[in-house]
Enzyme design. Structure first.
Site, PDB file in Angstrom:
ATOM      1  N   HIS A  64       0.849  -1.206   0.000  1.00 21.71           N
ATOM      2  CA  HIS A  64       0.000   0.000   0.000  1.00 21.71           C
ATOM      3  C   HIS A  64       0.880   1.250   0.000  1.00 21.71           C
ATOM      4  O   HIS A  64       1.322   1.710   1.051  1.00 21.71           O
ATOM      5  CB  HIS A  64      -0.909  -0.016   1.233  1.00 21.71           C
ATOM      6  N   HIS A  66       1.538   5.277  -2.077  1.00 17.37           N
ATOM      7  CA  HIS A  66       1.082   6.333  -2.999  1.00 17.37           C
ATOM      8  C   HIS A  66       2.351   6.980  -3.547  1.00 17.37           C
ATOM      9  O   HIS A  66       2.964   7.805  -2.868  1.00 17.37           O
ATOM     10  CB  HIS A  66       0.237   7.371  -2.257  1.00 17.37           C
ATOM     11  N   PHE A  67       2.760   6.585  -4.733  1.00 20.97           N
ATOM     12  CA  PHE A  67       4.010   7.104  -5.295  1.00 20.97           C
ATOM     13  C   PHE A  67       3.796   8.388  -6.116  1.00 20.97           C
ATOM     14  O   PHE A  67       4.723   8.942  -6.661  1.00 20.97           O
ATOM     15  CB  PHE A  67       4.737   6.018  -6.108  1.00 20.97           C
ATOM     16  N   ASN A  98      -4.985   6.964  -6.692  1.00 20.14           N
ATOM     17  CA  ASN A  98      -5.393   8.368  -6.540  1.00 20.14           C
ATOM     18  C   ASN A  98      -4.328   9.351  -7.004  1.00 20.14           C
ATOM     19  O   ASN A  98      -3.940  10.264  -6.281  1.00 20.14           O
ATOM     20  CB  ASN A  98      -5.805   8.668  -5.089  1.00 20.14           C
ATOM     21  N   HIS A 193     -10.846   1.087   1.459  1.00 17.87           N
ATOM     22  CA  HIS A 193     -10.621   2.120   2.477  1.00 17.87           C
ATOM     23  C   HIS A 193     -11.945   2.243   3.212  1.00 17.87           C
ATOM     24  O   HIS A 193     -12.917   2.769   2.678  1.00 17.87           O
ATOM     25  CB  HIS A 193     -10.231   3.437   1.800  1.00 17.87           C
ATOM     26  N   ASP A 319       1.051   2.472   3.727  1.00 14.49           N
ATOM     27  CA  ASP A 319       0.227   3.605   3.297  1.00 14.49           C
ATOM     28  C   ASP A 319       1.109   4.848   3.117  1.00 14.49           C
ATOM     29  O   ASP A 319       0.727   5.964   3.509  1.00 14.49           O
ATOM     30  CB  ASP A 319      -0.914   3.889   4.283  1.00 14.49           C
ATOM     31  N   HIS A 323       3.525  14.124   1.430  1.00 15.02           N
ATOM     32  CA  HIS A 323       3.088  15.485   1.081  1.00 15.02           C
ATOM     33  C   HIS A 323       4.277  16.385   1.388  1.00 15.02           C
ATOM     34  O   HIS A 323       5.075  16.075   2.276  1.00 15.02           O
ATOM     35  CB  HIS A 323       1.892  15.916   1.927  1.00 15.02           C
TER      36      HIS A 323
HETATM   37  O1  DOR Z   1      -3.883   9.591   4.857  1.00 17.42           O
HETATM   38  C1  DOR Z   1      -4.129   9.240   3.703  1.00 17.42           C
HETATM   39  N1  DOR Z   1      -3.405   9.704   2.660  1.00 17.42           N
HETATM   40  N2  DOR Z   1      -5.139   8.392   3.482  1.00 17.42           N
HETATM   41  C2  DOR Z   1      -5.579   8.137   2.231  1.00 17.42           C
HETATM   42  O2  DOR Z   1      -6.558   7.461   2.098  1.00 17.42           O
HETATM   43  C3  DOR Z   1      -4.913   8.730   1.065  1.00 17.42           C
HETATM   44  C4  DOR Z   1      -3.537   9.136   1.377  1.00 17.42           C
HETATM   45  C5  DOR Z   1      -2.938  10.059   0.337  1.00 17.42           C
HETATM   46  O3  DOR Z   1      -2.980   9.704  -0.850  1.00 17.42           O
HETATM   47  O4  DOR Z   1      -2.412  11.107   0.696  1.00 17.42           O
HETATM   48 ZN    ZN Z   2      -3.597   4.866   1.134  1.00 13.44          ZN
END
Ligand code: DOR
Ligand code: ZN
Length: 442
Positions: A64, A66-67, A98, A193, A319, A323
């Protein structure tokens, strides 16, 4: 390419430890010479790593991440975040849809696979997102058109957001049943989710405060519980495989345990931040502790550790959601985007617990038990099976996808030394025990 001998290490297998010498050539394991009491076959290679006292694992899987590429390259790219993964002992990742554009079409998946093909450090697989009916049609075409088989091979399942999170990928409620039916037919796992949109919206309306701890109030434990209950019911009706992402509550663990004992095809994962951080960390971390689902009180963390100990929890997955510092430092902090990086720190944090230490410098709720074989189960065997990743064990003829762990090395986590483009970590200054190094791939 030079040959490599890994001499005297201990392979951590599901069935127990095995001392062996490994000969690697051309990226393949040529020999696994198990150490027995009898005479030893001597192996020679261009280069030797003395691995006495070190542990060998298959390269770890983070199911899991997010790259961020394409579309959010200021936060991370496949290249930068792959470097981060490998520096933390992770060689295979499953990336979420996403992005911008989101991975909800064959064209979007094709573009991601194209970028990933130029990245050698890490094997990147992709979840397909479905928020509207036409995305479901694309998914059916991906699985039925033989000319798309190479693309289909990179798709590890479907991601379903039952409520909004970063990227606004909340599913259209009318099609949830159809998605489960289709995935059952296509034999694709659904990663859900689980937060309930109605409960979340209601709680947000009732809360006027804007301090960061409010985040845990407006996305309350009941919201996760209700969403899991709904998802498990639909999985039961349709026969689809449901994998609950980032489980964060005590009741959630109980619901998964119940679903398993009812014989349903349900699995789950937990994220390191829900294991190591709690609402008690908001004061120190502010928005750097904001994610969805949010941090919970320490009794929930304890329940998650028990879920790991008794086998209810199948995987640990980071996860990883980088950011930028600027995005996180907004005021009020509640407005900061949700998500924390974690792909590089997941294995060191788990190794620390396996070494009998607790890495959090302030809070120690209780002493969880974790063995090195558990880390292998949680971060290799189970995700490999659940998402049909087809990765090999450590055996003769397999690709040399290997991680060497020095279980005693002590070091400190520092955002500026980690490799994610975001340059920060919620675990700043934490002392960890155990260093994972990827070996043999080049
Ligand atoms: O904290 C999160 N960040 N939960 C998510 O479901 C998405 C993820 C993100 O892509 O920043
Ligand atoms: Zn996630």
């Amino acid at each position: 390419m030079t040959s490599l001998l890994i001499h005297g290490g201990t392979i951590v297998r599901p069935t127990g430890d095995e001392r062996a010498d490994l000969l690697i050539d051309e990226g393949t394991i040529r020999e696994v010479n198990v150490r027995t009491t009898g005479p030893r076959k001597l192996l020679a290679a261009d280069q030797t790593i003395e691995a006495n006292g070190q542990l060998l694992f298959p390269g770890f899987i983070d199911a899991h991440v997010h790259f961020r590429e394409p579309g959010m390259e200021q936060k991370g790219t496949m290249e930068s975040e792959s470097q981060s993964a490998v520096a933390g002992g992770v060689t295979v990742v499953c990336d979420m849809p996403n992005t911008n554009p989101p991975t909800v079409s064959i064209a979007a998946l094709k573009e991601k696979v194209r970028i990933a093909e130029s990245i050698f450090a890490c094997d990147i697989r992709f979840f397909f997102g479905v928020t509207q009916r036409e995305h479901l049609q694309e998914l059916q075409r991906l699985c039925s058109d033989v000319s798309l088989a190479p693309l289909r091979a990179r798709c590890c399942g479907v991601k379903l957001y039952l409520d909004h999170s970063t990227g606004n990928q909340k599913v259209d409620q009318d099609i949830v049943h159809d998605i489960f039916h289709t995935c059952a037919e296509l034999q694709l796992p659904i990663v859900a989710h689980c937060e309930d949109p109605v409960l979340n919206a209601r709680a947000a309306k009732l809360n006027a405060r804007d301090d960061i701890a409010t985040h845990s109030v407006i996305r309350a434990p009941e919201s996760e519980q209700r969403a899991i209950t709904t998802a498990v019911e639909i999985a039961k009706e349709t026969g689809a495989h449901l994998h609950v992402a980032h489980l964060s509550t005590k009741r959630g663990v109980e619901l998964i345990a119940q679903a398993k004992s009812d014989g349903l095809s349900v699995t789950c994962e937990v994220a390191p931040h829900h294991l190591f951080l709690s609402t008690e960390d908001y004061e120190e971390l502010g928005s750097f502790a904001k994610m969805n689902p949010p941090l919970r009180t320490p009794d929930h963390c304890e329940a998650l550790w028990h879920g790991i100990e008794n086998g209810t929890i199948d995987c640990v997955a980071s996860d990883h959601a980088p950011h930028t510092l600027e995005e996180k430092q907004v005021s009020p902090s509640l407005k900061a985007p949700s998500g924390v990086p974690g792909v590089e720190t997941m294995i060191p944090l788990l190794l620390t617990v396996a070494a009998g230490r607790w890495p959090h410098p302030q809070h120690r709720a209780f002493a969880p038990k974790l063995l090195y074989t558990d880390i292998r189960r949680l971060c290799f065997d189970n995700p490999n099976r659940i998402f049909s990743l087809g990765l090999n064990m450590i055996e003769q003829g397999s690709p040399a996808n290997l991680v060497l762990v020095n279980p005693e090395e002590e070091w400190e986590l520092q955002g500026s030394h980690l490799h994610s483009k975001c340059g920060w970590t919620p675990y700043e200054g934490w002392k960890v025990t155990g260093k994972a190094t990827v070996v043999g791939r080049w």
